[in-house]
Design an enzyme around this catalytic site. Structure first.
Site, PDB file in Angstrom:
ATOM      1  N   ASP A   1      42.356  34.314  28.248  1.00 48.51           N
ATOM      2  CA  ASP A   1      42.840  33.574  27.074  1.00 48.51           C
ATOM      3  C   ASP A   1      42.515  32.092  27.228  1.00 48.51           C
ATOM      4  OD1 ASP A   1      44.819  32.594  24.944  1.00 48.51           O
ATOM      5  OD2 ASP A   1      45.279  34.722  24.959  1.00 48.51           O
TER       6      ASP A   1
ATOM      7  N   HIS B   1      48.452  29.282  23.516  1.00 46.82           N
ATOM      8  CA  HIS B   1      48.282  30.716  23.302  1.00 46.82           C
ATOM      9  C   HIS B   1      48.291  31.497  24.616  1.00 46.82           C
ATOM     10  CE1 HIS B   1      45.975  34.297  21.813  1.00 46.82           C
ATOM     11  NE2 HIS B   1      46.623  34.060  20.697  1.00 46.82           N
TER      12      HIS B   1
ATOM     13  N   ASN C   1      44.549  40.143  13.106  1.00 44.60           N
ATOM     14  CA  ASN C   1      45.578  39.675  12.164  1.00 44.60           C
ATOM     15  C   ASN C   1      45.052  39.434  10.757  1.00 44.60           C
ATOM     16  OD1 ASN C   1      47.245  39.487  14.446  1.00 44.60           O
ATOM     17  ND2 ASN C   1      46.674  37.339  14.785  1.00 44.60           N
TER      18      ASN C   1
ATOM     19  N   SER D   1      48.273  39.187  18.871  1.00 47.99           N
ATOM     20  CA  SER D   1      48.133  38.501  20.163  1.00 47.99           C
ATOM     21  C   SER D   1      49.389  38.614  20.997  1.00 47.99           C
ATOM     22  CB  SER D   1      47.862  37.007  19.948  1.00 47.99           C
ATOM     23  OG  SER D   1      46.555  36.793  19.499  1.00 47.99           O
TER      24      SER D   1
END
Lengths: 74, 443
Positions: free
Chosen positions: B188, B220, B318, B392
């Site tokens: 990430d 994130h 998403n 996520s």
């Protein structure tokens, strides 16, 4: 470009890299563990790479982009 | 948003009829039945056997058609003849039932927003009725407490003073496992190495972004690592992390603007495989379109990772806007068959409005679902924590639970691990397109 190597060539990835180089590819990385070679090739004819011995597939590289940090959906 | 009960706003679908009637005849007395109908309504009913195959309308001169195999006739009578038809059904033992012929339509893949609203209200009312009889927290047969009781208003209420709703819904807080001895890689934006909740955790880190170190400035990555592997007793309650004893491998594959390339991700996967990571968690992806094939490169890479004992888990994406009726296909690389694709559910265990679905006929199925709305986890200091939503956030729940499963089943192969995650998921009353086999559950 991203090249995935044939299963039969997983132990000979160096050979495949050399062949790709000979075909005009600039090699960035050879990821032995997963049988992937990354790099770039000038011009539009990446299809010539697909015919190189030991090459299973050739794909253009994609990029990923997260939404802005303050965006509610991540 | 609370939903009204069924009954306060009923929306009963109106049945469309053709004006014709279906007559169910006694199979042993078909001819007598037809004769009775013809007499009572002054009609002539043809036998489908006497007509070309595929006939579905009466020939000219006839008012009806009989299908001998079924013992059913369809007959056209004027409105005043209907009474005679009903009378025959009543009087004759050879005629059982008379019904108005209906018009039917192909069912759409996604019910209209209106139907969903209606159906959800109905379901919530039934749930409330059932659960209202049993008080708040109930004991399940295996001795585990059931959390998240519906509040009678169509939404679930969770007590988040000790643990996040996500850890409750996935039975993580009831698990005896912690991921001890299991290596989990999170690919990430890196991690906030100064976060106090991880001061006593050993982390193996590597940046794959040229010129940038692993330190997370985006947030994130920190959030995802927190969910997957956060401590059992964080500095500030509630608990938010699944595999609190797992060995954490932080691979920075997304740069400080949240951007990454296939190459960086593949390098991260390769690194994880080489380091013997059991699980790779990837809360990242790129949108796909219907008809798009999964990447041969990623599919092969993930399959080879599986062969070497590493399961790659990725976010489904998403891009959906289900409130507008839009369900978008699972993104790249989660759409690869050898990668476990994770969808998101909300606190009511409904599929999240943004969650991508298995709508692509070419690969791209959703394998499991996990909590992905209002997920509280770590954030770079000084914020320390933040609640956000997305597939996520669902993905690291699955990664952490996978680590618990590896601890529970030592020596399990990566392929069997993927199967186990899917088969032990809690079934939800939602299509596989949206949630795969259901809500992932801790052992």
């Amino acid at each position: 470009m991203i090249v995935t190597v044939d299963d039969a060539y997983l132990t000979r990835i160096a050979e495949v890299s050399a062949a790709l180089r000979a075909n005009g590819m600039h090699i960035d990385q050879a990821l032995d563990d997963i049988g992937v070679i990354t790099g770039s090739i000038a011009g539009t004819d990446s299809r010539s790479l697909a015919n190189v011995e030991g090459v299973k597939a050739v794909e253009p590289e994609r990029s990923f982009q997260l939404p802005p940090s303050d965006s509610p959906i991540q | 948003m609370s939903r009204p009960f069924f009954g306060s706003d009923p929306r009963e679908p109106r049945t469309e009829t053709t004006g014709r009637y279906l007559v169910l005849l006694d199979q042993g007395e078909k001819q007598a039945g037809i004769a009775a109908v013809q007499r009572a309504t002054d009609t002539r009913i043809a036998d489908a056997h006497d007509l070309p195959a595929g006939t579905s309308v009466p020939p000219s001169g006839a008012d009806g058609l009989m299908f001998p195999e079924l013992g059913v006739a369809v007959v056209e009578v004027p409105p005043e003849g209907a009474a005679g038809l009903l009378a025959v059904a009543h009087e004759s033992s050879a005629v059982h039932v008379v019904e108005a012929e209906r018009v039917v339509y192909a069912t759409t893949a996604a019910p209209s927003t209106e139907s969903q609203f209606y159906l959800r209200g109905y379901r919530d009312a039934v749930n409330a009725l059932v659960e209202g009889i049993v008080d708040g927290v109930t004991e399940k047969p295996n001795g585990r407490a059931e959390h998240g009781a519906p509040n009678g208003m169509g939404t679930r209420v969770w007590d988040e003073s000790q643990s996040t709703w996500g850890l409750q819904a996935t039975a993580v807080i009831d698990s005896i496992y912690s991921g001890r001895g299991v290596k989990v890689a999170v690919l990430d934006t890196g991690f906030d190495l100064k976060h106090p909740d991880f001061a006593d955790r050993r982390l193996v880190t590597q940046s794959f972004v040229p010129g940038q170190d692993v330190q997370d400035v985006v947030g994130h990555g920190t959030h995802c690592v927190g969910t997957a592997c956060g401590p059992r007793q964080p500095g500030v309650a509630p608990r938010y992390g699944v595999a609190y004893n797992a060995d954490i491998f932080v691979g920075k594959v997304l740069d400080n603007t949240g951007r990454g390339t296939d190459t960086q991700i593949l390098a991260g996967i390769s690194w994880a495989v080489r380091n013997g990571c059991h699980i790779v968690s990837m809360s990242l992806g790129a949108p796909t379109v219907i008809g798009q094939s999964p990447s041969a490169v990623f599919e092969n890479a993930a399959r080879r990772a599986l062969d070497q004992g590493t399961l790659v888990i990725a976010a489904a994406g998403n891009e959906s806007r289900r409130q507008d009726g839009s369900i978008q296909p699972v993104g790249h690389p989660a759409n690869c068959p050898s990668i476990l694709a994770v969808a998101a559910v909300d606190e009511n265990l409904d599929v999240a409005l943004f969650s991508c679905g298995g709508v692509n006929p070419n690969g791209g199925e959703v394998n499991v679902a996990a909590p992905g709305v209002r997920v509280h986890s770590t954030w770079p200091m000084p914020s320390r924590y933040k609640a956000i939503m997305g597939t996520s956030m669902a993905t690291p729940h699955v990664a952490g639970i996978a680590a618990l499963l590896v601890e529970a089943k030592p020596g399990i192969s990566a392929t069997d691990l993927a199967d186990l995650l899917a088969t032990t998921a809690k079934r939800l009353p939602l299509p596989a397109r949206d949630v795969g086999t259901g809500l992932v559950q801790a052992p």
